[in-house]
Design a protein around this motif. Structure first.
Motif, PDB file in Angstrom:
ATOM      1  N   GLY A   1       0.824  -1.207   0.000  1.00 31.44           N
ATOM      2  CA  GLY A   1       0.000   0.000   0.000  1.00 31.44           C
ATOM      3  C   GLY A   1       0.859   1.259   0.000  1.00 31.44           C
ATOM      4  O   GLY A   1       0.556   2.243  -0.679  1.00 31.44           O
TER       5      GLY A   1
ATOM      6  N   LEU B   1       2.085   2.616  -3.248  1.00 33.36           N
ATOM      7  CA  LEU B   1       1.110   3.311  -4.092  1.00 33.36           C
ATOM      8  C   LEU B   1       1.244   4.823  -3.964  1.00 33.36           C
ATOM      9  O   LEU B   1       0.728   5.577  -4.797  1.00 33.36           O
ATOM     10  CB  LEU B   1      -0.317   2.917  -3.719  1.00 33.36           C
TER      11      LEU B   1
ATOM     12  N   ILE C   1       1.834   6.876  -7.008  1.00 33.37           N
ATOM     13  CA  ILE C   1       0.840   7.100  -8.062  1.00 33.37           C
ATOM     14  C   ILE C   1       0.205   8.477  -7.859  1.00 33.37           C
ATOM     15  O   ILE C   1      -0.221   8.799  -6.743  1.00 33.37           O
ATOM     16  CB  ILE C   1      -0.257   6.017  -8.017  1.00 33.37           C
TER      17      ILE C   1
ATOM     18  N   GLY D   1      -2.624  10.068  -8.550  1.00 27.65           N
ATOM     19  CA  GLY D   1      -3.969  10.165  -7.983  1.00 27.65           C
ATOM     20  C   GLY D   1      -3.969   9.878  -6.493  1.00 27.65           C
ATOM     21  O   GLY D   1      -4.621  10.569  -5.697  1.00 27.65           O
ATOM     22  N   VAL D   2      -3.221   8.860  -6.139  1.00 31.00           N
ATOM     23  CA  VAL D   2      -3.138   8.496  -4.725  1.00 31.00           C
ATOM     24  C   VAL D   2      -2.390   9.566  -3.952  1.00 31.00           C
ATOM     25  O   VAL D   2      -2.761   9.928  -2.831  1.00 31.00           O
ATOM     26  CB  VAL D   2      -2.435   7.136  -4.565  1.00 31.00           C
TER      27      VAL D   2
ATOM     28  N   ARG E   1      -2.165  12.713  -4.259  1.00 32.60           N
ATOM     29  CA  ARG E   1      -2.887  13.929  -3.888  1.00 32.60           C
ATOM     30  C   ARG E   1      -3.785  13.691  -2.672  1.00 32.60           C
ATOM     31  O   ARG E   1      -3.856  14.509  -1.750  1.00 32.60           O
ATOM     32  CB  ARG E   1      -3.726  14.404  -5.080  1.00 32.60           C
ATOM     33  N   ILE E   2      -4.455  12.558  -2.695  1.00 34.98           N
ATOM     34  CA  ILE E   2      -5.308  12.235  -1.562  1.00 34.98           C
ATOM     35  C   ILE E   2      -4.479  12.046  -0.294  1.00 34.98           C
ATOM     36  O   ILE E   2      -4.860  12.467   0.795  1.00 34.98           O
ATOM     37  CB  ILE E   2      -6.126  10.958  -1.853  1.00 34.98           C
TER      38      ILE E   2
ATOM     39  N   ASP F   1      -3.628  15.262   1.286  1.00 37.49           N
ATOM     40  CA  ASP F   1      -4.752  15.810   2.039  1.00 37.49           C
ATOM     41  C   ASP F   1      -4.949  15.070   3.357  1.00 37.49           C
ATOM     42  O   ASP F   1      -5.271  15.673   4.386  1.00 37.49           O
ATOM     43  CB  ASP F   1      -6.044  15.719   1.203  1.00 37.49           C
ATOM     44  N   ALA F   2      -4.764  13.759   3.311  1.00 38.45           N
ATOM     45  CA  ALA F   2      -4.922  12.967   4.530  1.00 38.45           C
ATOM     46  C   ALA F   2      -3.890  13.384   5.570  1.00 38.45           C
ATOM     47  O   ALA F   2      -4.207  13.555   6.753  1.00 38.45           O
ATOM     48  CB  ALA F   2      -4.794  11.482   4.215  1.00 38.45           C
TER      49      ALA F   2
ATOM     50  N   LEU G   1      -4.835  16.732   6.984  1.00 39.83           N
ATOM     51  CA  LEU G   1      -5.925  16.596   7.946  1.00 39.83           C
ATOM     52  C   LEU G   1      -5.402  16.075   9.281  1.00 39.83           C
ATOM     53  O   LEU G   1      -5.739  16.598  10.348  1.00 39.83           O
ATOM     54  CB  LEU G   1      -6.996  15.643   7.387  1.00 39.83           C
TER      55      LEU G   1
ATOM     56  N   ASN H   1      -3.528  18.745  10.999  1.00 41.22           N
ATOM     57  CA  ASN H   1      -4.423  19.840  11.322  1.00 41.22           C
ATOM     58  C   ASN H   1      -5.271  19.534  12.555  1.00 41.22           C
ATOM     59  O   ASN H   1      -5.497  20.386  13.415  1.00 41.22           O
ATOM     60  CB  ASN H   1      -5.342  20.102  10.111  1.00 41.22           C
ATOM     61  N   VAL H   2      -5.705  18.315  12.617  1.00 44.19           N
ATOM     62  CA  VAL H   2      -6.698  17.947  13.609  1.00 44.19           C
ATOM     63  C   VAL H   2      -6.072  17.596  14.956  1.00 44.19           C
ATOM     64  O   VAL H   2      -6.735  17.572  15.985  1.00 44.19           O
ATOM     65  CB  VAL H   2      -7.542  16.787  13.030  1.00 44.19           C
ATOM     66  N   ARG H   3      -4.777  17.376  14.927  1.00 39.98           N
ATOM     67  CA  ARG H   3      -4.121  16.997  16.176  1.00 39.98           C
ATOM     68  C   ARG H   3      -3.723  18.199  17.014  1.00 39.98           C
ATOM     69  O   ARG H   3      -3.683  18.133  18.227  1.00 39.98           O
ATOM     70  CB  ARG H   3      -2.875  16.167  15.865  1.00 39.98           C
TER      71      ARG H   3
END
Lengths: 218, 218
Positions: A193, A196, A199, A201-202, A204-205, A208-209, A212, A215-217
């Motif tokens: 995993g 990946l 890649i 497309g992966v 970019r996500i 963002d992950a 996040l 950011n959230v911590r």
DNA sequence: ACACAAATTTGAACATGTTCAAAAAGTGTG
DNA sequence: CACACTTTTTGAACATGTTCAAATTTGTGT
């Protein structure tokens, strides 16, 4: 004798940990521990603020042993999948004798006030030690993970291990062989995993992950 | 009067749930509940086998309300991200008054023997109800998820929600706004992540992951 | 209305985690 | 050694979840 106090503390801890293993959490009452150790109940409390504190002691011991066994098990293993597998199996080995106790342990550990809680700010030290085990697994691997993942990888693996542990607690198959299977399947999946991440497309996500997560911590 | 028994049961439950909300789990003793409800301790136990059973009652109520509010909130929302966001926020809304109690709740729920445990075989019904909420969120979405994911998607979303709930329990920011942020960020991430399933490289790993999941649950 | 059974209610009793004031043991000082 | 002070140990007491035999209330058939 300077070590007398430490001796009593150690005695109580040893007796408690053995009883946890042999009888489980509930059957091991503070009175039973005290009686078995040949001290008064109050004396046990002089060294351990609560029964949870004795669980904490168990946690420390299990973690130390995991750290040791994992370090041994990854020697000479290069690929992340193999290192992760070895590290997780080492953890399961160490926990095995306490499986019947595991559920109560989790219930205790998950309470924010618990000294054992791995998410708790108070137990940063214990959490760091636990994280360090997976940092060793990740850092020694080749090929190395994608650069942007490198910093968070140990934490991710550690989190996966928390999930495996949770699964293990509920695993009633004999010898918890289903958890073993899970580890054997999960480790290569994670390793693949991660590859990946390159890649587009992966990627970019993933960015963002990670955003996040940071950011959230805060 | 036929409903007398049910009346007492309801009275005890109502008092208990209100006290849980106002005082937290520990402060709400069985004696206090009984006193407040004007019944004897033994009588409370006639209707609820244990204090955990009262937590179960709370769980059922929270879940029913979540189901209701979520169903309302997704009306007219087409995209998965929006539906998921609405569903999770609805859950947080319902749980909000119990935040201080949440930790104890989790600790209770996580014990395999607990009637509240969502993983437990015994509480299949409650788990199904909980899953149904996310099945609604997933099934009504367009565009639909990749075919091979469709069957497991509700379970995956539900699992994500369990994670969010865990985060929420430890979230001490005012009004748990960090958890809200998490939901706002996570929902679109999940939706976009699912669309990756069509990338060949990802697809192969996904197949293996689904295999592992099915294999290890048996 | 009455007897009898079932359902409901009571409160004392028990086990367990925890606290604490007092006793005992240890330690340094004159 | 005698004394003061600290550390360690004790065991009774307390709060709480839970159990249970007995008492009370309710329901039912005659």
């Amino acid at each position: 004798m300077a070590g007398k106090s430490e001796q009593t503390r150690q005695l109580v801890a040893d007796v408690a940990l053995r009883m946890f293993r042999d009888l489980g959490f509930e059957k091991t009452t503070m009175r039973a521990i005290a009686a078995e150790a040949g001290v008064s109940v109050g004396n046990a409390y002089y060294y351990f603020a609560s029964k949870d504190d004795l669980v904490h002691e168990l946690y420390l011991q299990v973690q130390a042993e995991h750290s040791h066994k994992a370090a041994e098990a990854v020697v000479g293993v290069k690929d992340l999948s193999g290192r992760l597998k070895a590290t997780m199996h080492a953890g399961l080995d160490v926990m095995a004798p306490y499986h019947r106790f595991g559920a109560e342990f989790i219930a205790t550990a998950i309470r924010p006030a618990s000294p054992v809680n791995p998410f708790n700010d108070a137990s940063t030290a214990a959490r760091e030690a636990s994280l360090a085990i997976f940092r060793t697994a990740a850092d020694g691997a080749s090929p190395a993970a994608a650069r942007k993942l490198r910093a968070e990888l140990p934490e991710l693996l550690w989190l996966a291990y928390m999930g495996v542990t949770l699964f293990w607690v509920y695993d009633t198959s004999s010898g918890q062989r289903r958890t073993r299977k899970l580890v054997d399947g999960l480790a290569p999946l994670i390793a693949r995993g991660l590859s990946l991440a390159r890649i587009p497309g992966v990627s970019r996500i993933l960015d963002d992950a990670l955003d996040l997560s940071r950011n959230v911590r805060g």
